[in-house]
Design a protein around this motif. Structure first.
Motif, PDB file in Angstrom:
ATOM      1  N   LEU A   5       0.835  -1.200   0.000  1.00 44.55           N
ATOM      2  CA  LEU A   5       0.000   0.000   0.000  1.00 44.55           C
ATOM      3  C   LEU A   5       0.875   1.257   0.000  1.00 44.55           C
ATOM      4  O   LEU A   5       0.578   2.239  -0.681  1.00 44.55           O
ATOM      5  CB  LEU A   5      -0.942  -0.008   1.209  1.00 44.55           C
ATOM      6  CG  LEU A   5      -1.874   1.178   1.338  1.00 44.55           C
ATOM      7  CD1 LEU A   5      -2.790   1.267   0.122  1.00 44.55           C
ATOM      8  CD2 LEU A   5      -2.713   1.069   2.602  1.00 44.55           C
ATOM      9  N   ALA A   6       1.973   1.212   0.710  1.00 48.42           N
ATOM     10  CA  ALA A   6       2.866   2.364   0.785  1.00 48.42           C
ATOM     11  C   ALA A   6       3.506   2.653  -0.584  1.00 48.42           C
ATOM     12  O   ALA A   6       3.594   3.810  -1.006  1.00 48.42           O
ATOM     13  CB  ALA A   6       3.943   2.139   1.829  1.00 48.42           C
ATOM     14  N   SER A   7       3.949   1.611  -1.279  1.00 45.81           N
ATOM     15  CA  SER A   7       4.577   1.841  -2.589  1.00 45.81           C
ATOM     16  C   SER A   7       3.542   2.313  -3.607  1.00 45.81           C
ATOM     17  O   SER A   7       3.842   3.149  -4.469  1.00 45.81           O
ATOM     18  CB  SER A   7       5.279   0.575  -3.075  1.00 45.81           C
ATOM     19  OG  SER A   7       4.345  -0.472  -3.269  1.00 45.81           O
ATOM     20  N   THR A   8       2.319   1.832  -3.511  1.00 44.57           N
ATOM     21  CA  THR A   8       1.257   2.288  -4.405  1.00 44.57           C
ATOM     22  C   THR A   8       0.940   3.749  -4.139  1.00 44.57           C
ATOM     23  O   THR A   8       0.764   4.542  -5.065  1.00 44.57           O
ATOM     24  CB  THR A   8      -0.001   1.415  -4.216  1.00 44.57           C
ATOM     25  OG1 THR A   8       0.339   0.056  -4.403  1.00 44.57           O
ATOM     26  CG2 THR A   8      -1.095   1.817  -5.185  1.00 44.57           C
ATOM     27  N   ALA A   9       0.861   4.128  -2.885  1.00 48.80           N
ATOM     28  CA  ALA A   9       0.575   5.518  -2.526  1.00 48.80           C
ATOM     29  C   ALA A   9       1.703   6.436  -2.991  1.00 48.80           C
ATOM     30  O   ALA A   9       1.451   7.542  -3.491  1.00 48.80           O
ATOM     31  CB  ALA A   9       0.372   5.642  -1.023  1.00 48.80           C
ATOM     32  N   MET A  10       2.959   5.989  -2.820  1.00 45.36           N
ATOM     33  CA  MET A  10       4.091   6.812  -3.263  1.00 45.36           C
ATOM     34  C   MET A  10       4.073   6.986  -4.779  1.00 45.36           C
ATOM     35  O   MET A  10       4.344   8.070  -5.297  1.00 45.36           O
ATOM     36  CB  MET A  10       5.416   6.184  -2.806  1.00 45.36           C
ATOM     37  CG  MET A  10       5.656   6.361  -1.335  1.00 45.36           C
ATOM     38  SD  MET A  10       7.248   5.801  -0.669  1.00 45.36           S
ATOM     39  CE  MET A  10       8.022   4.882  -1.903  1.00 45.36           C
ATOM     40  N   ALA A  11       3.732   5.941  -5.516  1.00 48.88           N
ATOM     41  CA  ALA A  11       3.662   6.032  -6.971  1.00 48.88           C
ATOM     42  C   ALA A  11       2.551   7.003  -7.391  1.00 48.88           C
ATOM     43  O   ALA A  11       2.725   7.812  -8.316  1.00 48.88           O
ATOM     44  CB  ALA A  11       3.429   4.656  -7.582  1.00 48.88           C
TER      45      ALA A  11
END
Length: 155
Positions: A5-11
């Motif tokens: 979820l964190a990498s998706t949000a950062m992207a």
């Protein structure tokens, strides 16, 4: 690679920032070629019609001002010059002829105002309004709903 979820949000945040930075530059970039001419023509034609309406309003006022009409005639000519030049066998040739007639009509209105002939001014204003309706019919109606995307969307 594990997607969290964190990498998706950062992207998503990075993509939003990139779009936020580049969108104004893409919107401000001048268009080139035939696309620019086609995109600019409706707005220039709409501006011409708007100036025409101001001319009719001034000519039909209680005391029309020849100087103001002359200034509006110059604005009409300037907005007509912004339209693309017609080429051979082009329907814009008909539009150019209609715009030339409008400019001649304004000259007639100014002559009648200078002579202080109220009936002649009204008749000339009515002729101009009729010719303006023909030009206004050539203004494309903006489409309703979402238009085509201006920026390519990655798949």
């Amino acid at each position: 690679m594990r997607i969290t979820l964190a990498s998706t949000a950062m992207a998503a945040v990075c993509g939003s920032l990139a779009l936020g930075v580049t969108a104004p530059a893409l919107a401000a970039a001048p268009e080139t070629g035939h696309t620019a001419v086609a995109a600019h023509a409706p707005s220039a034609l709409a501006e011409t019609v708007a100036v025409g309406h101001r001319i009719v309003r001034e000519a039909r006022s209680a005391s029309p001002d020849a100087a103001k009409l002359t200034a509006l005639q110059q604005q009409l000519a300037a907005s007509a010059r912004q339209l693309p030049a017609p080429s051979a066998l082009d329907p814009r040739d008909e539009l150019k002829q209609a715009l030339d007639k409008l400019i001649k009509d304004v000259t007639k209105i100014i002559d009648e105002v200078t002579k202080r002939d109220a009936a002649g001014t009204t008749a000339a204003a009515n002729t101009f309004a009729t010719d303006l309706k023909g030009v206004a019919a050539k203004v494309p109606v903006p489409q309703k709903g979402p238009g085509p995307l201006q920026v390519p969307v990655p798949l």
